[in-house]
Design a protein around this motif. Structure first.
Motif, PDB file in Angstrom:
ATOM      1  N   GLN A  77       0.808  -1.215   0.000  1.00 25.15           N
ATOM      2  CA  GLN A  77       0.000   0.000   0.000  1.00 25.15           C
ATOM      3  C   GLN A  77       0.848   1.275   0.000  1.00 25.15           C
ATOM      4  O   GLN A  77       0.569   2.212  -0.747  1.00 25.15           O
ATOM      5  N   GLU A  78       1.888   1.313   0.810  1.00 27.83           N
ATOM      6  CA  GLU A  78       2.693   2.532   0.905  1.00 27.83           C
ATOM      7  C   GLU A  78       3.516   2.808  -0.353  1.00 27.83           C
ATOM      8  O   GLU A  78       3.949   3.932  -0.576  1.00 27.83           O
ATOM      9  N   TRP A  79       3.762   1.780  -1.155  1.00 30.58           N
ATOM     10  CA  TRP A  79       4.537   1.955  -2.391  1.00 30.58           C
ATOM     11  C   TRP A  79       3.660   2.323  -3.577  1.00 30.58           C
ATOM     12  O   TRP A  79       4.163   2.808  -4.583  1.00 30.58           O
ATOM     13  N   LEU A  80       2.356   2.088  -3.509  1.00 28.85           N
ATOM     14  CA  LEU A  80       1.464   2.375  -4.637  1.00 28.85           C
ATOM     15  C   LEU A  80       1.561   3.835  -5.060  1.00 28.85           C
ATOM     16  O   LEU A  80       1.453   4.735  -4.226  1.00 28.85           O
ATOM     17  N   GLY A  81       1.785   4.055  -6.340  1.00 27.85           N
ATOM     18  CA  GLY A  81       1.866   5.413  -6.855  1.00 27.85           C
ATOM     19  C   GLY A  81       3.213   6.083  -6.639  1.00 27.85           C
ATOM     20  O   GLY A  81       3.428   7.185  -7.152  1.00 27.85           O
ATOM     21  N   THR A  82       4.114   5.450  -5.892  1.00 18.68           N
ATOM     22  CA  THR A  82       5.438   6.043  -5.723  1.00 18.68           C
ATOM     23  C   THR A  82       6.239   5.836  -6.996  1.00 18.68           C
ATOM     24  O   THR A  82       5.913   4.994  -7.833  1.00 18.68           O
ATOM     25  N   ARG A  83       7.303   6.607  -7.122  1.00 24.38           N
ATOM     26  CA  ARG A  83       8.153   6.543  -8.312  1.00 24.38           C
ATOM     27  C   ARG A  83       9.597   6.273  -7.915  1.00 24.38           C
ATOM     28  O   ARG A  83      10.148   6.977  -7.075  1.00 24.38           O
ATOM     29  N   VAL A  94      33.003   7.144 -15.701  1.00 24.90           N
ATOM     30  CA  VAL A  94      32.283   7.132 -14.424  1.00 24.90           C
ATOM     31  C   VAL A  94      30.894   7.715 -14.635  1.00 24.90           C
ATOM     32  O   VAL A  94      30.721   8.679 -15.372  1.00 24.90           O
ATOM     33  N   THR A  95      29.908   7.108 -13.987  1.00 23.61           N
ATOM     34  CA  THR A  95      28.538   7.614 -14.059  1.00 23.61           C
ATOM     35  C   THR A  95      28.103   8.051 -12.673  1.00 23.61           C
ATOM     36  O   THR A  95      28.183   7.275 -11.719  1.00 23.61           O
ATOM     37  N   GLN A  96      27.657   9.292 -12.557  1.00 21.59           N
ATOM     38  CA  GLN A  96      27.084   9.782 -11.305  1.00 21.59           C
ATOM     39  C   GLN A  96      25.610   9.389 -11.316  1.00 21.59           C
ATOM     40  O   GLN A  96      24.879   9.750 -12.238  1.00 21.59           O
ATOM     41  N   VAL A  97      25.205   8.611 -10.326  1.00 14.60           N
ATOM     42  CA  VAL A  97      23.827   8.136 -10.224  1.00 14.60           C
ATOM     43  C   VAL A  97      23.074   9.004  -9.229  1.00 14.60           C
ATOM     44  O   VAL A  97      23.533   9.194  -8.097  1.00 14.60           O
ATOM     45  N   HIS A  98      21.950   9.535  -9.662  1.00 10.93           N
ATOM     46  CA  HIS A  98      21.048  10.291  -8.791  1.00 10.93           C
ATOM     47  C   HIS A  98      19.779   9.445  -8.681  1.00 10.93           C
ATOM     48  O   HIS A  98      18.949   9.430  -9.596  1.00 10.93           O
ATOM     49  N   PHE A  99      19.678   8.709  -7.577  1.00 12.49           N
ATOM     50  CA  PHE A  99      18.550   7.807  -7.345  1.00 12.49           C
ATOM     51  C   PHE A  99      17.501   8.529  -6.507  1.00 12.49           C
ATOM     52  O   PHE A  99      17.823   9.301  -5.594  1.00 12.49           O
ATOM     53  N   TYR A 100      16.227   8.220  -6.781  1.00 12.66           N
ATOM     54  CA  TYR A 100      15.150   8.727  -5.933  1.00 12.66           C
ATOM     55  C   TYR A 100      14.009   7.718  -5.848  1.00 12.66           C
ATOM     56  O   TYR A 100      13.812   6.904  -6.749  1.00 12.66           O
ATOM     57  N   HIS A 101      13.315   7.770  -4.744  1.00 14.01           N
ATOM     58  CA  HIS A 101      12.059   7.033  -4.555  1.00 14.01           C
ATOM     59  C   HIS A 101      11.104   8.054  -3.954  1.00 14.01           C
ATOM     60  O   HIS A 101      11.137   8.322  -2.752  1.00 14.01           O
ATOM     61  N   ARG A 102      10.267   8.628  -4.813  1.00 14.68           N
ATOM     62  CA  ARG A 102       9.407   9.757  -4.441  1.00 14.68           C
ATOM     63  C   ARG A 102       7.960   9.349  -4.252  1.00 14.68           C
ATOM     64  O   ARG A 102       7.491   8.394  -4.858  1.00 14.68           O
ATOM     65  N   GLY A 103       7.271  10.149  -3.426  1.00  6.23           N
ATOM     66  CA  GLY A 103       5.826  10.019  -3.306  1.00  6.23           C
ATOM     67  C   GLY A 103       5.334   9.178  -2.154  1.00  6.23           C
ATOM     68  O   GLY A 103       4.175   8.769  -2.148  1.00  6.23           O
ATOM     69  N   TRP A 104       6.200   8.919  -1.177  1.00  6.09           N
ATOM     70  CA  TRP A 104       5.745   8.165   0.000  1.00  6.09           C
ATOM     71  C   TRP A 104       4.632   8.933   0.692  1.00  6.09           C
ATOM     72  O   TRP A 104       4.709  10.159   0.837  1.00  6.09           O
TER      73      TRP A 104
END
Length: 143
Positions: A77-83, A94-104
Motif C-alpha cells: 500500500q505505501e509503495w502504490l503510486g510512488t516513483r 564514471v557515471t554519477q547516479v542520482h537515485f530517488y524514490h518519491r511520493g511516499w
C-alpha cells in the motif's frame, strides 16, 4: 510527502548503468528475484520479490543512458503510486547516479526501513557493475 534520495558514482559508462537499472536480466542481479519488462515509455514491468510480493510498475520516464523511472501500480500500500527513478550523468568512464524514490504517503516505519534497504540494494548494484559480484537475493541486505 517524504522521499528517498541517494547520489553516488559507479565506475562504469552510463550505457552499462542504464542497462542495469532498466532491463529485467540486470535488475534480477541486484534488486528483484525475477522481473519482466521492456525499457520503453509506458511499458509494464513485473517485479517479483517472492511469495506475496508480485508487484507491477509502469515506465514513466525513459531516456537511454540518461534517465529511467518506474511508477508502482501494484505493490504494498505505501509503495502504490510512488516513483523509483535513476538520473545518470556520464563523466568519462564514471557515471554519477542520482537515485530517488518519491511520493511516499508518510514517514512511517516502512519508509524508514526502505531508506536502509535502498542503500543496501544500490551498494549491490555498484559492486555488481564495478566488480561483477553476484549476490543471491536472500543475502542482498546482508552484504
Amino acid at each position: 510527502m517524504p522521499d528517498i534520495f541517494h547520489d553516488f558514482p559507479i565506475k562504469v559508462a552510463s550505457s552499462g548503468v542504464f542497462r542495469a537499472v532498466s532491463t529485467p536480466a540486470e535488475l534480477d542481479q541486484w534488486w528483484t528475484v525475477r522481473s519482466t519488462g521492456e525499457p520503453r515509455l509506458h511499458a509494464e514491468y513485473e517485479l517479483w520479490f517472492g511469495p506475496g510480493y508480485d508487484w507491477r510498475a509502469t515506465v514513466a520516464r525513459c531516456q537511454p543512458e540518461r534517465e529511467f523511472e518506474l511508477e508502482l501500480t501494484r505493490a504494498d500500500q505505501e509503495w502504490l503510486g510512488t516513483r523509483v527513478g535513476f538520473r545518470l550523468a556520464a563523466n568519462g568512464g564514471v557515471t554519477q547516479v542520482h537515485f530517488y524514490h518519491r511520493g511516499w504517503p508518510a514517514e512511517t516505519e516502512h519508509y524508514r526501513v526502505s531508506c536502509y534497504c535502498w542503500a543496501m540494494y544500490l551498494r549491490v548494484l555498484r559492486r555488481y557493475l564495478e566488480y561483477g559480484e553476484a549476490v543471491p537475493y536472500e543475502r542482498r541486505l546482508d552484504v
